[in-house]
Design a protein around this motif. Structure first.
Motif, short mmCIF file in Angstrom:
data_model
loop_
_atom_site.label_atom_id
_atom_site.label_comp_id
_atom_site.label_asym_id
_atom_site.label_seq_id
_atom_site.Cartn_x
_atom_site.Cartn_y
_atom_site.Cartn_z
N ASP A 33 0.81 -1.22 0.00
CA ASP A 33 0.00 0.00 0.00
C ASP A 33 0.84 1.27 0.00
N PRO A 34 1.81 1.43 0.92
CA PRO A 34 2.54 2.72 0.92
C PRO A 34 3.36 2.93 -0.34
N LYS A 35 3.91 1.85 -0.89
CA LYS A 35 4.80 2.05 -2.03
C LYS A 35 4.04 2.14 -3.35
N VAL A 36 3.25 1.13 -3.62
CA VAL A 36 2.62 1.06 -4.94
C VAL A 36 1.40 1.98 -5.01
N VAL A 37 0.46 1.75 -4.09
CA VAL A 37 -0.81 2.48 -4.19
C VAL A 37 -0.61 3.95 -3.87
N ASP A 38 0.02 4.20 -2.68
CA ASP A 38 0.22 5.59 -2.30
C ASP A 38 1.11 6.30 -3.31
N GLY A 39 2.14 5.57 -3.80
CA GLY A 39 3.04 6.19 -4.77
C GLY A 39 2.27 6.69 -5.97
N ALA A 40 1.40 5.84 -6.49
CA ALA A 40 0.62 6.26 -7.67
C ALA A 40 -0.25 7.45 -7.33
N VAL A 41 -0.91 7.40 -6.18
CA VAL A 41 -1.82 8.48 -5.82
C VAL A 41 -1.06 9.79 -5.64
N HIS A 42 0.05 9.71 -4.89
CA HIS A 42 0.83 10.94 -4.67
C HIS A 42 1.41 11.46 -5.96
N ILE A 79 0.20 11.28 -8.95
CA ILE A 79 -0.82 12.01 -9.71
C ILE A 79 -1.05 13.37 -9.09
N ALA A 80 -1.13 13.40 -7.75
CA ALA A 80 -1.39 14.67 -7.08
C ALA A 80 -0.26 15.66 -7.35
N LYS A 81 0.99 15.17 -7.28
CA LYS A 81 2.12 16.06 -7.51
C LYS A 81 2.10 16.60 -8.93
N GLY A 82 1.76 15.71 -9.87
CA GLY A 82 1.68 16.15 -11.26
C GLY A 82 0.66 17.27 -11.41
N ALA A 83 -0.48 17.10 -10.76
CA ALA A 83 -1.54 18.12 -10.86
C ALA A 83 -1.08 19.43 -10.26
N ILE A 84 -0.39 19.34 -9.09
CA ILE A 84 0.07 20.58 -8.45
C ILE A 84 1.09 21.29 -9.35
N GLY A 85 2.04 20.51 -9.87
CA GLY A 85 3.06 21.12 -10.72
C GLY A 85 2.45 21.79 -11.95
#
Lengths: 174, 626, 101
Positions: free
Chosen positions: B571-580, B582-588
């Motif tokens: 969960d922290p690596k794969v799932v959270d990684g993907a979610v974060h 995407i979020a970082k991409g949107a912020i940038g």
């Protein structure tokens, strides 16, 4: 030939008015320039046999809208008008380029047959009398006409809402 | 009257919604009366619509409501036949009495209106399940029942045991649901529809007796039924479900949830007829469940736990009835059980209420004088579940056992075990009854038992009358109940054909067994001092033979390990990684894009102008291509 | 020398370009507004000229509707300008950049 002379004279008036509006430091001069342009355009409408539109142009634009403009200019104060002159040169140049480019493309477009439809100009029997326009307006465009009525009502209400300040909020700017 | 059947679902559902939204404003006890009223109206409607079946004048009918998933033959429709009519009357009738009882029992609870909202939701779910005309809608009700049972069992969720019990019920039921769901897939693959009538009419023509597909379907259906109706190995949730308020126990154990599995199998009787292997498995599992639960019940000290295990044991009888092909007998036992088990639970609740939430039977005793109404009604229920003539339990249990006997051969073993279970049942119910009402008083200091308020005793009396007389509807001399149900089991051969003489012999044997059990129980427990019960057997039985520990060690622990691994690694690596990411991409992207929005009108105008020029140029280059 | 539709279109193009330039270089909100009016007028001229050219009276009807909408726009727009001026004592558009992202 007479038509051409009239056209050239009033085309020059229109352009001169436009330039005045574009360059005048005093907003009142700008308004007067625009006013003359509008009169010139009204003459154009007469040349095009669009008599009703010409009349409306004079009454609404020259009469109502420009008066409103002048009124607001007086309300805000002439002295506070800012010149455009202190704008950086590059911006002015860019504006010039854009404007000239605009003109050029529009003229080019006007010369294209696919824009104007055909080369033959002038349909002598087309006469923009009140009767003809009214038949069209109240025949095919009734709904749009009614919608514009509603638009004007809403605009009036909106204007009142915007212009109305409770007395306590007055900041006494002017 | 059948025009109003949709109200059977709509009324409880509306009650749940209104109690949930407006409950606080309506307040106590009006929200309780409101909930009770709606269920009572439902009962009246159900009863009125059933009159035709009593008289034998109406035929089963399907009442179309609206189209839900037409592609799979799943319309929202009501299948109104004697079986669903009977279940409707049990669910709404017993349910209404439990609502009435709860008005007094839940007095003073912080979330009083919510409790009634959940009760109403439970009834609504049960009605969807019972009235469904196809497997898909039935599954919806099935899952809703699971949900509402979870809500009710963990109603006092601030108590850790209650929260855990609710969770356990939910999880164990999921396993059963899995079986049901796979069965549904198989059914759809085989028949191409979920509609009951189509399936049951076509099945006998499509498959011979013993066909593999049908055996698989029925076995999976039984897995589902085992989850809801608490059969080995999925019975473990039911004793823990006692953590809920007592009316909830009564509702779950008597009228609603546990009957769902038996009902579903009775509904699918045609399929079980085609799969003798499955029927055999069902019968054996039912008998073993009955035996195991009865033995565990003997040693329990918590009054509600005794009743919980007795419920499991009685469910074993019902399942045995389905297994031996005596569907009407199984459903009949379901009906009488609904009566006397609801009565037992409500009576136990009354006792617990009187003794200030004392559930330990070793601290009861001699309540006979203090609580006369509870005592008399509980006595009726005690005799009924023990199988005494002429109480209702006698008739229905005897019917099931007689059916097992009639099959002969190896089925006789099941008959003998069933008879043994009857003996044990009589014994432990006598133990419960004597420890509670007879003998010497062993109450805690400062407790003065008192009879419960009217709202609690009225349901007891009504249920008591049902417990005494309901069995008389279906005696071997006059099978009114079986005739009533006949239209629902058309095309299914019922086990019949024992002579009156043989039946009478069996009945006499059963009564003797019951009397023996009662006498042993009375001699042992109707005393001043309780017998010592600390031996090895008692300890093991009290711990339910460690089945829960076994499950914990071999099923829950590995599952937890996998879940932990998933939570800490995947969960922290794969799932959270993907979610974060995407979020970082949107912020940038946003940071870069906001530079465009300078807030300067001029800039916007210039962009528009440039765009307009570009458009005109584009059109010119195209050269009037449009 | 006869007047053709091209003459009108060229005049309209010139006026439109002036209006666009006015929106871009003037700072006074009132004059920017006037520039927009000029652009609308030039479009009206185009409508009427083409209407005459094609013999379709719809062009004049469209010009009338543009005038109606322009009138509505002017009243609301001027009200907004007055309101802004009351709060900020300025009609300088460059000072209004609250919508900066």
């Amino acid at each position: 030939m007479a038509e051409a002379i009239v056209f050239i004279i009033f085309a020059l008036v229109a352009i001169a008015g436009g330039l005045t509006m574009l360059t005048a430091r005093n907003p009142v001069y700008a308004a007067v320039g625009l006013l003359s342009t509008m009169f010139a355009i009204a003459i154009m409408y007469v040349l095009l046999d669009a008599h009703l539109v010409a009349a409306v142009q004079v009454i609404i634009y020259a009469g109502a809208v420009m008066t409103l403009f002048l009124f607001v200019i007086m309300l805000i104060g002439v002295d506070r008008a800012q010149a455009y002159g202190d704008r950086p040169l590059i911006q002015k140049a860019m504006t010039g380029v854009v404007a000239v480019g605009f003109f050029a493309t529009l003229v080019l477009a006007g010369r294209e047959v696919w824009v104007t439809g055909s080369d033959a100009f002038g349909t002598p029997d087309l006469n923009g009398t009140i009767e003809n326009v009214a038949k069209e307006l109240f025949g095919n465009w009734t709904i749009v006409f009614l919608a514009s009525v509603m638009l004007l009502t809403i605009a009036a209400v909106g204007t009142i809402a915007l212009a109305h300040f409770p007395s306590g909020e007055e900041d006494g700017a002017s | 009257m059948t025009d109003f059947l949709w109200l059977l679902v709509a009324l409880p559902l509306a009650g749940a919604a209104l109690n949930l939204i407006l409950g606080k404003r309506i307040g106590e006890p009006r929200s309780g009366w409101f909930g009770f009223g709606l269920i009572a109206i439902s009962f009246v409607i159900g009863f009125g619509a059933s009159l035709g079946f009593f008289a034998g004048t109406s035929n089963p009918q399907t009442i179309y409501l609206f189209s839900w998933i037409p592609a799979v033959g799943a319309d929202a429709a009501i299948l109104w036949d004697p079986l669903s009519a009977l279940l409707t009357m049990i669910v709404t009738g017993v349910g209404a009495l439990i609502h009435l009882y709860s008005i007094g029992y839940m007095h003073g609870d912080d979330r009083y209106p919510r409790f009634f909202a959940f009760l109403n939701l439970f009834i609504a779910s049960m009605m969807i399940l019972v009235l469904a005309s196809n497997f898909a809608v039935m599954f919806v009700g099935w899952e809703l029942v699971g949900l509402s049972s979870y809500l009710l069992i963990s109603f006092w969720f601030t108590k850790p045991e209650a929260a855990a019990a609710g969770k356990k019920a939910f999880v164990v039921n999921r396993i059963g649901d899995w079986g049901f769901l796979v069965a549904l897939m198989l059914i759809f693959m085989t028949f191409g529809t979920f509609d009951f009538r189509t399936i049951f009419e076509n099945a006998p023509a499509m498959f011979g007796v013993g066909a593999g597909t049908i055996t698989a379907i029925t076995l999976l259906l039984f897995v589902g039924a085992a989850g809801k109706s608490a059969q080995i190995p999925l019975y473990v949730w039911l004793p823990d479900a006692m953590e809920g308020p007592t009316p909830v126990s009564a509702l779950i154990h008597a009228a609603t949830m546990v009957t769902a599995g038996v009902f579903m199998m009775a509904r699918s009787a045609v399929l079980f007829e085609l799969a003798p292997v499955s029927a055999g498995v069902v019968a054996v599992v039912g008998t073993l469940t009955a035996l195991l639960a009865a033995v565990i019940a003997v040693a329990q000290t918590d009054i509600k736990r005794v009743l919980a295990y007795s419920t499991i044991s009685q469910l074993g009888y019902m399942v045995l009835g389905i297994g031996v092909g005596a569907y009407a007998a199984g459903v009949f036992h379901l009906t009488t059980h609904a009566m006397f088990k609801a009565l037992l639970f409500l009576g136990a609740g009354s006792v617990i209420h009187a003794l200030a939430n004392q559930q330990d039977m070793r601290k009861m005793g001699a309540l006979r004088k203090a609580m006369p109404i509870t005592f008399i009604t509980m006595a009726a229920a005690w005799l009924a579940i023990s199988g005494m003539f002429p109480f209702s339990g006698f008739w229905s249990k005897d019917e099931v056992l007689a059916a097992a006997f009639a099959r002969g051969g190896a089925w006789l073993i099941l008959y003998v075990i069933g008879l043994g279970v009857a003996l044990i049942t009589a014994f432990y119910m006598t133990r419960l009854f004597a420890m509670t009402f007879l003998g010497s008083s062993r109450w805690d200091e400062g407790v003065t038992p008192h009879e419960s308020p009217r709202t609690m005793t009225v349901p007891l009396v009504v249920l008591g009358l049902g417990t005494v007389f309901l069995g008389l509807f279906n005696t071997p001399a006059r099978h009114a109940f079986e005739h009533f149900l006949e239209p629902a089991f058309s095309g299914v051969e019922q086990v019949e054909g024992l002579s009156i003489g043989l039946i009478s012999t069996l009945a006499v044997v059963a009564v003797i067994v019951a009397i023996v059990g009662i006498i042993i129980g009375l001699r042992r427990y109707n005393t001043e001092v309780l017998p010592d019960e600390t031996g090895a057997f008692w300890r093991r039985a009290l711990a339910a033979f460690g089945v829960d520990d076994l499950y914990g060690r071999f099923l829950v622990a590995p599952g937890k390990a996998v879940a932990d691994w998933w939570a800490s690694v995947v969960d922290p690596k794969v799932v959270d990684g993907a979610v974060h990411g995407i979020a970082k991409g949107a912020i940038g992207g946003g940071e870069r894009a906001r530079a465009v929005q300078s807030g300067q009108v001029r800039w916007y105008a210039a962009v528009v102008a440039i765009g307009a020029v570009a458009l005109v140029v584009f059109l010119l280059v195209l050269g009037g291509g449009f | 020398m006869t007047v053709t539709v091209t003459w009108y279109l060229v005049l309209a193009a010139a006026l439109f370009s002036m209006g666009a330039a006015g929106v871009l270089i003037r700072r006074n909100a009132l004059i920017m507004f006037m520039s927009i009016e000029l652009m609308l007028n030039s479009v009206n001229l185009t409508f009427v000229a083409v209407s005459k050219h094609l013999g379709l009276i719809e062009g004049q009807v469209a010009a009338l509707f543009v005038m109606v909408i322009a009138a509505a726009e002017v009243t609301v727009g001027l009200a907004i300008i007055v309101a802004i001026f009351r709060f900020r004592s300025s009609a300088n558009v460059d000072e209004l950049s609250e919508l900066r992202g």
